[in-house]
Scaffold this active site. Sequence first.
Site, PDB file in Angstrom:
ATOM      1  N   ARG A 117      40.232  -1.910   4.980  1.00  0.00           N
ATOM      2  CA  ARG A 117      39.472  -3.148   5.242  1.00  0.00           C
ATOM      3  C   ARG A 117      40.299  -4.210   5.948  1.00  0.00           C
ATOM      4  NH1 ARG A 117      37.933  -2.063  -0.022  1.00  0.00           N
ATOM      5  NH2 ARG A 117      35.876  -1.091  -0.129  1.00  0.00           N
ATOM      6  N   LYS A 139      38.799  -9.351  20.522  1.00  0.00           N
ATOM      7  CA  LYS A 139      37.833  -8.251  20.637  1.00  0.00           C
ATOM      8  C   LYS A 139      38.595  -6.942  20.545  1.00  0.00           C
ATOM      9  CE  LYS A 139      34.108 -10.136  23.503  1.00  0.00           C
ATOM     10  NZ  LYS A 139      33.420  -9.966  24.800  1.00  0.00           N
ATOM     11  N   GLU A 181      40.949 -10.445  37.025  1.00  0.00           N
ATOM     12  CA  GLU A 181      40.639 -11.354  35.914  1.00  0.00           C
ATOM     13  C   GLU A 181      41.266 -12.735  36.161  1.00  0.00           C
ATOM     14  OE1 GLU A 181      38.523 -10.180  33.846  1.00  0.00           O
ATOM     15  OE2 GLU A 181      38.805  -7.997  33.995  1.00  0.00           O
ATOM     16  N   LYS A 223      41.877 -18.390  29.062  1.00  0.00           N
ATOM     17  CA  LYS A 223      41.165 -17.440  28.206  1.00  0.00           C
ATOM     18  C   LYS A 223      41.130 -17.959  26.768  1.00  0.00           C
ATOM     19  CE  LYS A 223      39.738 -13.264  26.606  1.00  0.00           C
ATOM     20  NZ  LYS A 223      39.599 -11.828  26.765  1.00  0.00           N
ATOM     21  N   GLU A 233      31.172 -15.148  21.182  1.00  0.00           N
ATOM     22  CA  GLU A 233      30.364 -15.032  22.394  1.00  0.00           C
ATOM     23  C   GLU A 233      28.897 -15.390  22.185  1.00  0.00           C
ATOM     24  OE1 GLU A 233      31.584 -11.845  24.932  1.00  0.00           O
ATOM     25  OE2 GLU A 233      29.752 -11.925  26.093  1.00  0.00           O
ATOM     26  N   ARG A 237      31.730 -18.290  26.082  1.00  0.00           N
ATOM     27  CA  ARG A 237      32.567 -17.117  26.338  1.00  0.00           C
ATOM     28  C   ARG A 237      31.949 -16.206  27.400  1.00  0.00           C
ATOM     29  NH1 ARG A 237      36.151 -13.632  21.943  1.00  0.00           N
ATOM     30  NH2 ARG A 237      37.035 -12.220  23.466  1.00  0.00           N
ATOM     31  N   ASN A 241      32.415 -13.389  31.819  1.00  0.00           N
ATOM     32  CA  ASN A 241      31.778 -12.227  32.441  1.00  0.00           C
ATOM     33  C   ASN A 241      31.482 -12.435  33.919  1.00  0.00           C
ATOM     34  OD1 ASN A 241      31.762 -10.680  30.099  1.00  0.00           O
ATOM     35  ND2 ASN A 241      29.906 -11.691  29.370  1.00  0.00           N
ATOM     36  N   HIS A 244      31.395  -9.600  36.372  1.00  0.00           N
ATOM     37  CA  HIS A 244      31.374  -8.378  35.576  1.00  0.00           C
ATOM     38  C   HIS A 244      30.019  -7.674  35.559  1.00  0.00           C
ATOM     39  CE1 HIS A 244      35.364  -9.503  34.338  1.00  0.00           C
ATOM     40  NE2 HIS A 244      35.464  -8.456  33.545  1.00  0.00           N
ATOM     41  N   HIS A 248      30.807  -4.147  36.552  1.00  0.00           N
ATOM     42  CA  HIS A 248      30.646  -3.022  35.610  1.00  0.00           C
ATOM     43  C   HIS A 248      29.759  -1.936  36.191  1.00  0.00           C
ATOM     44  CE1 HIS A 248      31.805  -5.175  31.630  1.00  0.00           C
ATOM     45  NE2 HIS A 248      32.758  -4.351  32.017  1.00  0.00           N
ATOM     46  N   HIS A 260      39.061  -1.113  36.638  1.00  0.00           N
ATOM     47  CA  HIS A 260      38.156  -2.174  36.190  1.00  0.00           C
ATOM     48  C   HIS A 260      38.289  -3.435  37.052  1.00  0.00           C
ATOM     49  CE1 HIS A 260      35.987  -4.841  33.512  1.00  0.00           C
ATOM     50  NE2 HIS A 260      37.043  -5.645  33.486  1.00  0.00           N
TER      51      HIS A 260
HETATM   52  P1  NAD Z   1      45.341   0.889  30.180  1.00  0.00           P
HETATM   53  O1  NAD Z   1      45.675   0.486  28.820  1.00  0.00           O
HETATM   54  O2  NAD Z   1      44.693   2.212  30.374  1.00  0.00           O
HETATM   55  O3  NAD Z   1      46.652   0.806  31.082  1.00  0.00           O
HETATM   56  C1  NAD Z   1      46.612   1.203  32.427  1.00  0.00           C
HETATM   57  C2  NAD Z   1      47.637   2.311  32.716  1.00  0.00           C
HETATM   58  O4  NAD Z   1      48.939   1.740  32.782  1.00  0.00           O
HETATM   59  C3  NAD Z   1      47.704   3.380  31.643  1.00  0.00           C
HETATM   60  O5  NAD Z   1      47.914   4.621  32.278  1.00  0.00           O
HETATM   61  C4  NAD Z   1      48.951   2.991  30.841  1.00  0.00           C
HETATM   62  O6  NAD Z   1      49.529   4.092  30.204  1.00  0.00           O
HETATM   63  C5  NAD Z   1      49.838   2.441  31.915  1.00  0.00           C
HETATM   64  N1  NAD Z   1      50.824   1.437  31.510  1.00  0.00           N
HETATM   65  C6  NAD Z   1      50.672   0.453  30.599  1.00  0.00           C
HETATM   66  N2  NAD Z   1      51.730  -0.372  30.626  1.00  0.00           N
HETATM   67  C7  NAD Z   1      52.578   0.094  31.551  1.00  0.00           C
HETATM   68  C8  NAD Z   1      53.821  -0.343  32.057  1.00  0.00           C
HETATM   69  N3  NAD Z   1      54.387  -1.488  31.628  1.00  0.00           N
HETATM   70  N4  NAD Z   1      54.428   0.394  33.021  1.00  0.00           N
HETATM   71  C9  NAD Z   1      53.824   1.517  33.503  1.00  0.00           C
HETATM   72  N5  NAD Z   1      52.623   1.962  33.096  1.00  0.00           N
HETATM   73  C10 NAD Z   1      52.010   1.264  32.121  1.00  0.00           C
HETATM   74  O7  NAD Z   1      44.369  -0.168  30.906  1.00  0.00           O
HETATM   75  P2  NAD Z   1      44.351  -1.773  30.966  1.00  0.00           P
HETATM   76  O8  NAD Z   1      43.916  -2.080  32.343  1.00  0.00           O
HETATM   77  O9  NAD Z   1      45.554  -2.381  30.428  1.00  0.00           O
HETATM   78  O10 NAD Z   1      43.172  -2.130  29.957  1.00  0.00           O
HETATM   79  C11 NAD Z   1      41.872  -1.627  30.154  1.00  0.00           C
HETATM   80  C12 NAD Z   1      41.191  -1.554  28.809  1.00  0.00           C
HETATM   81  O11 NAD Z   1      41.153  -2.857  28.255  1.00  0.00           O
HETATM   82  C13 NAD Z   1      39.764  -1.060  28.866  1.00  0.00           C
HETATM   83  O12 NAD Z   1      39.565  -0.130  27.833  1.00  0.00           O
HETATM   84  C14 NAD Z   1      38.939  -2.293  28.617  1.00  0.00           C
HETATM   85  O13 NAD Z   1      37.716  -2.019  27.971  1.00  0.00           O
HETATM   86  C15 NAD Z   1      39.847  -3.096  27.733  1.00  0.00           C
HETATM   87  N6  NAD Z   1      39.607  -4.548  27.780  1.00  0.00           N
HETATM   88  C16 NAD Z   1      39.474  -5.189  26.603  1.00  0.00           C
HETATM   89  C17 NAD Z   1      39.276  -6.560  26.576  1.00  0.00           C
HETATM   90  C18 NAD Z   1      39.190  -7.266  25.267  1.00  0.00           C
HETATM   91  O14 NAD Z   1      38.840  -8.457  25.235  1.00  0.00           O
HETATM   92  N7  NAD Z   1      39.529  -6.617  24.177  1.00  0.00           N
HETATM   93  C19 NAD Z   1      39.201  -7.280  27.773  1.00  0.00           C
HETATM   94  C20 NAD Z   1      39.351  -6.594  28.968  1.00  0.00           C
HETATM   95  C21 NAD Z   1      39.556  -5.220  28.966  1.00  0.00           C
HETATM   96 ZN    ZN Z   2      37.240  -7.608  32.849  1.00  0.00          ZN
END
Ligand code: NAD
Ligand code: ZN
Length: 357
Positions: A117, A139, A181, A223, A233, A237, A241, A244, A248, A260
């Site tokens: 939990r 999130k 972003e 942010k 949201e 918030r 988007n 997006h 998306h 993305h």
């Molecule tokens: P990711 O975590 O897949 O990272 C991108 C790639 O870079 C991966 O292959 C990872 O292994 C590699 N990597 C990470 N750090 C590295 C480094 N320092 N050097 C070399 N390689 C590295 O993708 P992301 O773009 O970081 O995040 C995308 C995800 O985030 C999605 O799942 C999306 O839904 C989520 N997201 C969440 C929120 C939220 O508010 N929680 C907001 C935006 C996006």
């Molecule tokens: Zn985004």
Amino acid sequence: KANDSIIYHIELVHDFSMLPTFLQQLGYGRTQKICIVTDSNVAPLYARDVQDLLEKEFDTVILHTFEAGEHNKNLETVNTLYQTLIEQHFDRQDLLIALGGGVVGDLTGFTAATYLRGIDFIQVPTTLLSQVDSSIGGKTGVDFMQYKNMVGAFYQPKLVYMNLSVLQSLPSRQIVSGMGEIIKHGLIKDDAYYEWLMAHHDAILALEPAVMEEMIARSCDIKREVVEHDPTEKGERALLNFGHTIGHAIEKLCGFSLYHGECVGLGILAAAYLSQKQGNLTKEQLAGISQCLAAFGFQTQIGGISPDAVLSATKSDKKMVGSQVKFILLHTIGDAYIYRELSDAQILDGIRYVCRA
Ligand code: NAD
Ligand code: ZN
């Protein structure tokens, strides 16, 4: 830097050395077990360093690595992490550390929210996108069936520790993706910041430390401010988007061949075009946004995708209210609003501005 409200501490530094100290300041001690969660790309780069540092101050520091990629942000990966935690007798006093990009952060945060939990977790974001976006705001979640972020929770980390030097190993397309972003932050909240970004694009793409630090700090502030006003949201918030809704939809239709943030760039341009059509932006401002995106390495057109298919995909987006798509437009640069009255024909016009079949 420290903040007592829903948002914890965000620390911006240039190496991992202060991580144990900050954990001690938060009250964690030697007997607390730590599980570092990371992915198969980040593990060989940084996990050893972080584990070695923590082992000096904490008795039990284990590493849990899963295969990198969005396709592993799911409940199966959460299951294997639960198993590790149970086998290693983690209890409510113990701690998870998410070392990686948004995939690692979202998945670790969700596991922390649900294991027993809720146990504490720390974000150590290693992509530009995760530093300015996903690590802030609480999130967490995983994908389920074909739906992104379908299962999740709002759950805040106790600390966000950003080591900017890890960006050096990030592939350049991942930097561009994060910039989507960041440009969004300027456009929806701060015109001076948007101008600053344009003026510094060379230094940013060269990852100059002082410029990166200023940029990441400003984006995190934007942010943080938005999510503090509206953590779950219900209103403001939603401005995050911007870009997006169409972004998306393009992301889904291009079979995830674009990242993305790259799709968000196209979505931003379409939304800017629609804002210009509403009479809010001048043609020069719209052209400026397009040039800004191009200067940061974004494509401003995508071929081979049917605009009609993008339109239907926007309607299956979560941002839908009733049958109407909730659309974020700009009043002007630095000032966004939620607009509900766009017709399908108008949205299609915006999509056609960036998409060619
Ligand atoms: P990711 O975590 O897949 O990272 C991108 C790639 O870079 C991966 O292959 C990872 O292994 C590699 N990597 C990470 N750090 C590295 C480094 N320092 N050097 C070399 N390689 C590295 O993708 P992301 O773009 O970081 O995040 C995308 C995800 O985030 C999605 O799942 C999306 O839904 C989520 N997201 C969440 C929120 C939220 O508010 N929680 C907001 C935006 C996006
Ligand atoms: Zn985004």
